[in-house]
Write a protein that holds these residues in place. Structure first.
Motif, PDB file in Angstrom:
ATOM      1  N   LEU A   1     -23.063  -3.835   6.166  1.00  0.00           N
ATOM      2  CA  LEU A   1     -22.400  -2.695   5.532  1.00  0.00           C
ATOM      3  C   LEU A   1     -23.353  -1.947   4.607  1.00  0.00           C
ATOM      4  O   LEU A   1     -23.358  -0.705   4.584  1.00  0.00           O
ATOM      5  N   ASN A   2     -24.166  -2.678   3.865  1.00  0.00           N
ATOM      6  CA  ASN A   2     -25.160  -2.030   3.002  1.00  0.00           C
ATOM      7  C   ASN A   2     -26.160  -1.224   3.820  1.00  0.00           C
ATOM      8  O   ASN A   2     -26.514  -0.100   3.448  1.00  0.00           O
ATOM      9  N   LEU A   3     -26.620  -1.800   4.911  1.00  0.00           N
ATOM     10  CA  LEU A   3     -27.550  -1.083   5.786  1.00  0.00           C
ATOM     11  C   LEU A   3     -26.890   0.153   6.386  1.00  0.00           C
ATOM     12  O   LEU A   3     -27.505   1.219   6.472  1.00  0.00           O
TER      13      LEU A   3
ATOM     14  N   LEU B   1     -32.643  -2.838  12.639  1.00  0.00           N
ATOM     15  CA  LEU B   1     -32.050  -4.045  12.054  1.00  0.00           C
ATOM     16  C   LEU B   1     -30.588  -4.201  12.460  1.00  0.00           C
ATOM     17  O   LEU B   1     -30.137  -5.311  12.777  1.00  0.00           O
ATOM     18  N   LEU B   2     -29.848  -3.105  12.451  1.00  0.00           N
ATOM     19  CA  LEU B   2     -28.438  -3.178  12.830  1.00  0.00           C
ATOM     20  C   LEU B   2     -28.281  -3.517  14.314  1.00  0.00           C
ATOM     21  O   LEU B   2     -27.390  -4.272  14.691  1.00  0.00           O
ATOM     22  N   GLU B   3     -29.139  -2.958  15.153  1.00  0.00           N
ATOM     23  CA  GLU B   3     -29.065  -3.242  16.585  1.00  0.00           C
ATOM     24  C   GLU B   3     -29.425  -4.684  16.905  1.00  0.00           C
ATOM     25  O   GLU B   3     -28.863  -5.275  17.831  1.00  0.00           O
ATOM     26  N   GLN B   4     -30.342  -5.264  16.152  1.00  0.00           N
ATOM     27  CA  GLN B   4     -30.752  -6.643  16.391  1.00  0.00           C
ATOM     28  C   GLN B   4     -29.643  -7.626  16.053  1.00  0.00           C
ATOM     29  O   GLN B   4     -29.553  -8.691  16.643  1.00  0.00           O
ATOM     30  N   GLY B   5     -28.837  -7.262  15.063  1.00  0.00           N
ATOM     31  CA  GLY B   5     -27.775  -8.166  14.639  1.00  0.00           C
ATOM     32  C   GLY B   5     -28.345  -9.349  13.877  1.00  0.00           C
ATOM     33  O   GLY B   5     -29.482  -9.337  13.421  1.00  0.00           O
ATOM     34  N   GLY B   6     -27.528 -10.371  13.745  1.00  0.00           N
ATOM     35  CA  GLY B   6     -27.982 -11.589  13.082  1.00  0.00           C
ATOM     36  C   GLY B   6     -27.992 -11.511  11.566  1.00  0.00           C
ATOM     37  O   GLY B   6     -28.554 -12.386  10.911  1.00  0.00           O
ATOM     38  N   ILE B   7     -27.401 -10.472  11.001  1.00  0.00           N
ATOM     39  CA  ILE B   7     -27.305 -10.377   9.548  1.00  0.00           C
ATOM     40  C   ILE B   7     -25.829 -10.423   9.167  1.00  0.00           C
ATOM     41  O   ILE B   7     -24.961 -10.084   9.965  1.00  0.00           O
ATOM     42  N   ASP B   8     -25.575 -10.857   7.942  1.00  0.00           N
ATOM     43  CA  ASP B   8     -24.176 -11.019   7.540  1.00  0.00           C
ATOM     44  C   ASP B   8     -23.484  -9.667   7.347  1.00  0.00           C
ATOM     45  O   ASP B   8     -24.125  -8.615   7.303  1.00  0.00           O
ATOM     46  N   LEU B   9     -22.180  -9.710   7.246  1.00  0.00           N
ATOM     47  CA  LEU B   9     -21.372  -8.499   7.176  1.00  0.00           C
ATOM     48  C   LEU B   9     -21.717  -7.649   5.963  1.00  0.00           C
ATOM     49  O   LEU B   9     -21.840  -6.421   6.075  1.00  0.00           O
ATOM     50  N   ASP B  10     -21.876  -8.262   4.808  1.00  0.00           N
ATOM     51  CA  ASP B  10     -22.204  -7.490   3.602  1.00  0.00           C
ATOM     52  C   ASP B  10     -23.518  -6.731   3.763  1.00  0.00           C
ATOM     53  O   ASP B  10     -23.608  -5.555   3.410  1.00  0.00           O
TER      54      ASP B  10
ATOM     55  N   MET C   1     -35.102  -5.746   2.791  1.00  0.00           N
ATOM     56  CA  MET C   1     -35.231  -5.320   4.174  1.00  0.00           C
ATOM     57  C   MET C   1     -35.631  -3.851   4.296  1.00  0.00           C
ATOM     58  O   MET C   1     -36.417  -3.500   5.133  1.00  0.00           O
ATOM     59  N   THR C   2     -35.053  -3.010   3.426  1.00  0.00           N
ATOM     60  CA  THR C   2     -35.419  -1.606   3.428  1.00  0.00           C
ATOM     61  C   THR C   2     -35.835  -1.211   2.031  1.00  0.00           C
ATOM     62  O   THR C   2     -35.619  -1.924   1.072  1.00  0.00           O
ATOM     63  N   ASP C   3     -36.407  -0.039   1.914  1.00  0.00           N
ATOM     64  CA  ASP C   3     -36.848   0.483   0.629  1.00  0.00           C
ATOM     65  C   ASP C   3     -35.637   0.779  -0.248  1.00  0.00           C
ATOM     66  O   ASP C   3     -34.626   1.264   0.230  1.00  0.00           O
ATOM     67  N   GLU C   4     -35.735   0.487  -1.522  1.00  0.00           N
ATOM     68  CA  GLU C   4     -34.631   0.752  -2.441  1.00  0.00           C
ATOM     69  C   GLU C   4     -34.851   2.040  -3.236  1.00  0.00           C
ATOM     70  O   GLU C   4     -34.152   2.293  -4.207  1.00  0.00           O
ATOM     71  N   THR C   5     -35.830   2.844  -2.831  1.00  0.00           N
ATOM     72  CA  THR C   5     -36.040   4.135  -3.468  1.00  0.00           C
ATOM     73  C   THR C   5     -34.792   4.984  -3.239  1.00  0.00           C
ATOM     74  O   THR C   5     -34.266   5.016  -2.127  1.00  0.00           O
ATOM     75  N   PRO C   6     -34.318   5.677  -4.275  1.00  0.00           N
ATOM     76  CA  PRO C   6     -33.167   6.548  -4.057  1.00  0.00           C
ATOM     77  C   PRO C   6     -33.432   7.543  -2.921  1.00  0.00           C
ATOM     78  O   PRO C   6     -34.524   8.126  -2.840  1.00  0.00           O
TER      79      PRO C   6
END
Length: 69
Positions: A37-39, A25-34, A1-6
């Motif tokens: 939290l990562n986002l 992505l966080l505002e849209q919702g619809g993703i699981d809790l884990d 979903m997002t870049d994994e570059t440090p």
């Protein structure tokens, strides 16, 4: 979903743009809790990185202004 570059390797614009994606992505919702939290953690790191860049730029501008006086 997002870049994994440090985060530390990102420039200001890259970090800011990715932060905007994370917020969307966080505002849209619809993703699981884990994933949420990562986002959230990635967003916090991106925000801190952007703030550090801005602080550095502000300090640089401040030192240039005082050296010109």
């Amino acid at each position: 979903m997002t870049d994994e570059t440090p985060v530390a390797e990102l420039g200001y614009e890259q970090a800011r743009d990715e932060l905007a994606v994370v917020v969307k992505l966080l505002e849209q919702g619809g993703i699981d809790l884990d994933e949420s939290l990562n986002l959230w953690e990635r967003g916090e790191a991106l925000a801190a990185h952007c703030e550090a860049w801005l602080d550095k730029a502000e300090a640089s501008l401040g030192s240039e202004a005082t050296s010109e006086e």
